[in-house]
Write an enzyme that holds these catalytic residues in place. Structure first.
Site, mmCIF file in Angstrom:
data_model
loop_
_atom_site.group_PDB
_atom_site.id
_atom_site.type_symbol
_atom_site.label_atom_id
_atom_site.label_comp_id
_atom_site.label_asym_id
_atom_site.label_seq_id
_atom_site.Cartn_x
_atom_site.Cartn_y
_atom_site.Cartn_z
ATOM 1 N N TYR A 59 29.161 -42.362 -10.536
ATOM 2 C CA TYR A 59 29.758 -41.114 -11.012
ATOM 3 C C TYR A 59 30.875 -41.437 -12.009
ATOM 4 O O TYR A 59 31.979 -41.798 -11.629
ATOM 5 C CB TYR A 59 30.300 -40.263 -9.860
ATOM 6 C CG TYR A 59 29.350 -40.124 -8.674
ATOM 7 C CD1 TYR A 59 27.966 -40.200 -8.854
ATOM 8 C CD2 TYR A 59 29.826 -39.937 -7.380
ATOM 9 C CE1 TYR A 59 27.095 -40.096 -7.781
ATOM 10 C CE2 TYR A 59 28.964 -39.816 -6.304
ATOM 11 C CZ TYR A 59 27.598 -39.904 -6.508
ATOM 12 O OH TYR A 59 26.741 -39.806 -5.439
ATOM 13 N N PRO A 207 23.400 -30.921 -0.292
ATOM 14 C CA PRO A 207 23.237 -29.985 0.833
ATOM 15 C C PRO A 207 23.164 -28.523 0.380
ATOM 16 O O PRO A 207 22.534 -27.703 1.042
ATOM 17 C CB PRO A 207 24.487 -30.237 1.694
ATOM 18 C CG PRO A 207 25.484 -30.843 0.760
ATOM 19 C CD PRO A 207 24.677 -31.652 -0.205
HETATM 20 P P1 NAP Z 1 25.664 -29.842 -3.600
HETATM 21 O O1 NAP Z 1 26.671 -30.233 -2.595
HETATM 22 O O2 NAP Z 1 24.315 -29.419 -3.148
HETATM 23 O O3 NAP Z 1 26.233 -28.669 -4.532
HETATM 24 C C1 NAP Z 1 27.530 -28.734 -5.004
HETATM 25 C C2 NAP Z 1 27.770 -27.597 -5.992
HETATM 26 O O4 NAP Z 1 27.638 -26.332 -5.363
HETATM 27 C C3 NAP Z 1 29.192 -27.611 -6.526
HETATM 28 O O5 NAP Z 1 29.346 -28.540 -7.563
HETATM 29 C C4 NAP Z 1 29.352 -26.174 -6.975
HETATM 30 O O6 NAP Z 1 28.638 -26.023 -8.209
HETATM 31 C C5 NAP Z 1 28.597 -25.428 -5.871
HETATM 32 N N1 NAP Z 1 29.475 -25.057 -4.732
HETATM 33 C C6 NAP Z 1 29.956 -25.855 -3.748
HETATM 34 N N2 NAP Z 1 30.660 -25.163 -2.852
HETATM 35 C C7 NAP Z 1 30.632 -23.880 -3.258
HETATM 36 C C8 NAP Z 1 31.187 -22.693 -2.751
HETATM 37 N N3 NAP Z 1 31.880 -22.676 -1.608
HETATM 38 N N4 NAP Z 1 30.961 -21.539 -3.413
HETATM 39 C C9 NAP Z 1 30.230 -21.528 -4.537
HETATM 40 N N5 NAP Z 1 29.687 -22.621 -5.093
HETATM 41 C C10 NAP Z 1 29.883 -23.802 -4.448
HETATM 42 O O7 NAP Z 1 25.418 -31.017 -4.672
HETATM 43 P P2 NAP Z 1 26.164 -32.371 -4.993
HETATM 44 O O8 NAP Z 1 27.622 -32.187 -5.122
HETATM 45 O O9 NAP Z 1 25.450 -32.990 -6.125
HETATM 46 O O10 NAP Z 1 25.858 -33.251 -3.691
HETATM 47 C C11 NAP Z 1 26.843 -33.486 -2.695
HETATM 48 C C12 NAP Z 1 27.365 -34.894 -2.774
HETATM 49 O O11 NAP Z 1 26.330 -35.811 -2.414
HETATM 50 C C13 NAP Z 1 27.770 -35.352 -4.185
HETATM 51 O O12 NAP Z 1 29.029 -34.849 -4.571
HETATM 52 C C14 NAP Z 1 27.705 -36.841 -4.038
HETATM 53 O O13 NAP Z 1 28.892 -37.319 -3.433
HETATM 54 C C15 NAP Z 1 26.504 -37.028 -3.105
HETATM 55 N N6 NAP Z 1 25.235 -37.353 -3.808
HETATM 56 C C16 NAP Z 1 24.633 -38.538 -3.527
HETATM 57 C C17 NAP Z 1 23.447 -38.896 -4.129
HETATM 58 C C18 NAP Z 1 22.807 -40.210 -3.807
HETATM 59 O O14 NAP Z 1 21.927 -40.681 -4.549
HETATM 60 N N7 NAP Z 1 23.207 -40.849 -2.735
HETATM 61 C C19 NAP Z 1 22.814 -38.016 -5.034
HETATM 62 C C20 NAP Z 1 23.441 -36.793 -5.280
HETATM 63 C C21 NAP Z 1 24.646 -36.463 -4.664
HETATM 64 P P3 NAP Z 1 28.864 -24.842 -9.258
HETATM 65 O O15 NAP Z 1 30.264 -24.333 -9.102
HETATM 66 O O16 NAP Z 1 28.594 -25.478 -10.584
HETATM 67 O O17 NAP Z 1 27.826 -23.812 -8.909
#
Ligand code: NAP
Length: 310
Positions: A59, A207
């Site tokens: 990242y 998630p």
């Molecule tokens: P996510 O948790 O599915 O979605 C996060 C997004 O949802 C935020 O950036 C925001 O986007 C929105 N959001 C979150 N809380 C909210 C709320 N309360 N109200 C409204 N919108 C909300 O996706 P992610 O952040 O990509 O995945 C979680 C974590 O997993 C990452 O941060 C990373 O640390 C890890 N990850 C790991 C891998 C791996 O290969 N191991 C791959 C991907 C991610 P908007 O405001 O733009 O809508």
């Protein structure tokens, strides 16, 4: 935050609502990120009881680890936190490659320690398999680092079931991180049962299905970041998913909760899912996601949510 859960068999306890930080300094994933907002959301999380923070070299690359490290330092709470990062990634002529050789992983742990200004990493994941190094050798290198006190727990991410089994031959793996959410449920077939059986914590990434399951998108949304290539956010599939989110909203409204809260609470009812790490773009989202802790799902609600996305 009251209920703590153990990360696998590591003896490390975490609060079940953690924080994902790929949008903190993850300029290569999201254009126009505000670094101050990123640091602010990490500080807010820590001040409000989040103790499990997930980052990775990828990242930024490197920038998320730096900003997370700075924010942690400013709170003065390093020793209260369980900080996870990941390595395997290297860039060769601008192209991303993976390397799981013991010498590379050991060097990457040193680099992460420097970037985060800390002298230990609580949980170090191999971010992706390299397809060449035997998994148990790569994990063996992390076991050496664990014995030296540089890392406290061993994780793998994005390994297939067979790769995970091979890498966990000696039983050293504490945590597995893989894609899992109500829309992408293939981990239910083999990875979730295997991790449950082996006492490995399964930490689901994406998630909130990259924001869709937070319940605020509509069919006119256009994405200009990594979400632009995600099939579940395009065309007919996107519209169908939005209809399902409306069904979730009915369940959430009846409990005076929000869609994101019942979704995150639902994951925590799965066998080996001990914590979730929703990402956030600002401090308000972090605070909002913490309201998940007030949600208690009934058996009936758990089954209803399950069937909407079956
Ligand atoms: P996510 O948790 O599915 O979605 C996060 C997004 O949802 C935020 O950036 C925001 O986007 C929105 N959001 C979150 N809380 C909210 C709320 N309360 N109200 C409204 N919108 C909300 O996706 P992610 O952040 O990509 O995945 C979680 C974590 O997993 C990452 O941060 C990373 O640390 C890890 N990850 C790991 C891998 C791996 O290969 N191991 C791959 C991907 C991610 P908007 O405001 O733009 O809508």
């Amino acid at each position: 935050m009251t209920k703590q859960t153990q990360l696998g068999k590591s003896g490390i306890y975490i609060n079940p609502i953690g924080l994902g930080t790929n949008a903190v300094g993850g300029h290569n994933l999201y254009p126009n990120l505000d670094e101050e907002a990123g640091k602010d959301l990490v500080r807010t999380a820590i001040k409000n009881g989040v103790n499990f923070i997930d980052t990775a070299y990828l990242y930024g690359p490197g920038r998320s680890e730096e900003l997370v490290g700075e924010a942690i330092k400013e709170t003065g709470k390093r020793d209260d936190l369980i900080v996870a990062t990941k390595g395997s990634v290297k860039f060769v002529n601008g192209e991303m490659q993976h390397d799981n050789t013991p010498s590379f992983l050991k060097q990457e742990v040193e680099n992460s320690l420097k970037r985060m200004q800390t002298d230990y990493i609580d949980l170090y994941y191999i971010h992706y398999p390299d397809g060449v190094t035997p998994g148990y050798e790569a994990v063996g290198a992390l076991k050496e680092l664990k014995d030296q006190g540089k890392i406290r727990a061993i994780g793998l991410s994005n390994f297939s079931l067979d790769q995970l089994k091979e890498a966990n031959k000696d039983g050293y793996v504490d945590v597995y991180q893989g894609e899992y959410n109500l829309i992408q449920r293939s981990a239910e077939k083999e990875l979730l049962p295997y991790t449950a059986e082996q006492n490995i914590s399964f930490i689901p990434f994406f998630p909130l299905a990259s924001g869709l399951l937070a319940g605020k998108y509509n069919k006119d949304m256009k994405f200009n970041d990594l979400r632009a290539n995600m099939p579940h956010l395009q065309g007919e599939e996107f519209e169908k998913n939005l209809e399902k989110v409306e069904q979730l909203r009915e369940i959430a409204n009846a409990k005076q909760a929000e869609v994101a809260h019942i979704v995150l609470a639902w994951y925590l009812t799965r066998d080996s899912i001990d914590a979730v790490i929703p990402g956030a773009k600002n401090a308000d989202q972090v605070l909002n996601n913490l309201k998940t802790l007030d949600v208690q799902l009934t058996e009936n609600e758990i089954a209803k949510i399950d069937s909407i996305f079956k």
